[in-house]
Design an enzyme around this catalytic site. Sequence first.
Site, mmCIF file in Angstrom:
data_model
loop_
_atom_site.group_PDB
_atom_site.id
_atom_site.type_symbol
_atom_site.label_atom_id
_atom_site.label_comp_id
_atom_site.label_asym_id
_atom_site.label_seq_id
_atom_site.Cartn_x
_atom_site.Cartn_y
_atom_site.Cartn_z
ATOM 1 N NE ARG A 51 50.413 47.131 33.515
ATOM 2 C CZ ARG A 51 49.746 48.090 32.883
ATOM 3 N NH1 ARG A 51 48.465 48.292 33.157
ATOM 4 N NH2 ARG A 51 50.350 48.838 31.979
ATOM 5 C CG ASP A 53 45.522 45.476 40.341
ATOM 6 O OD1 ASP A 53 46.270 46.064 39.529
ATOM 7 O OD2 ASP A 53 44.396 45.036 40.044
ATOM 8 C CE1 TYR A 113 46.693 36.647 39.098
ATOM 9 C CE2 TYR A 113 46.222 35.732 36.933
ATOM 10 C CZ TYR A 113 46.814 36.699 37.725
ATOM 11 O OH TYR A 113 47.534 37.713 37.145
ATOM 12 N NE ARG A 198 40.924 42.802 43.342
ATOM 13 C CZ ARG A 198 41.397 44.040 43.460
ATOM 14 N NH1 ARG A 198 42.470 44.416 42.765
ATOM 15 N NH2 ARG A 198 40.807 44.900 44.257
#
Length: 252
Positions: A51, A53, A113, A198
């Site tokens: 997923r 966001d 990431y 994050r």
Amino acid sequence: MNKRYFIRLSYKGTNYHGWQIQPNAITVQEVLNKALSTILNCEINVVGCGRTDTGVHASDFYAHFDVDEQVTFDCDKLSFRLNRFLPHDIAIKQTFQVREEAHTRFDATARTYHYFITKEKNPFRLESHWKLTYELDVQKMNEAAKILFEFEDFTSFSKLHTDVKTNNCKIYQAEWKDNGDELVFTVKADRFLRNMVRAIVGTLVEVGRGKMNMEEFRKVIESKNRSNAGSSVPGHGLFLAEIDYPESIRDL
């Protein structure tokens, strides 16, 4: 009998409420489902490798779908037709057949990431970088990032009330690079929790601002308490950059 295919794609997340289908909001999964169903003239429901966001981008993302073996097509031509059909902010890189049981989410061995911070006002980075107005000590942030390798349980950086069975992850890489006018954080692990990157970035920024020292950062992880970590940084600076798979997924 069904055949399974992987689609490798990239997308700019600005105009989407993340990857996964949800009511009353446009998502990348929904747009891709509609495109494939239209082109192949049958109902297609893709399964993503994970997923993302709202506002988060993917420079590398995989999804898989099944079709009846009677539905035949050329993978390169399908990619070409999808790119003509899809909006400008979703791009298909490749389509290829895989083993029937291959899974984009569960067969991934690692994910990488990037998080981008811009130090200056730049109109071309509005949707891809988080702009900061204060100085950060990158050396201290990198020292703190090394502490991540000491742990496997990252409950302190996880979104609360998720449906995962474990909060354990194995981090392979975590480092900041100072490119002059921007900072780039790269993190690679076997899996990630919801909101984990994050939250890590937000906590490392606290270290870089001098509001948290190394021992306090370590205690945040040890506490397994999300409220002790820093705030989650904005989603628009985050990119899913790379996903690793074993070569065996292509063994038909």
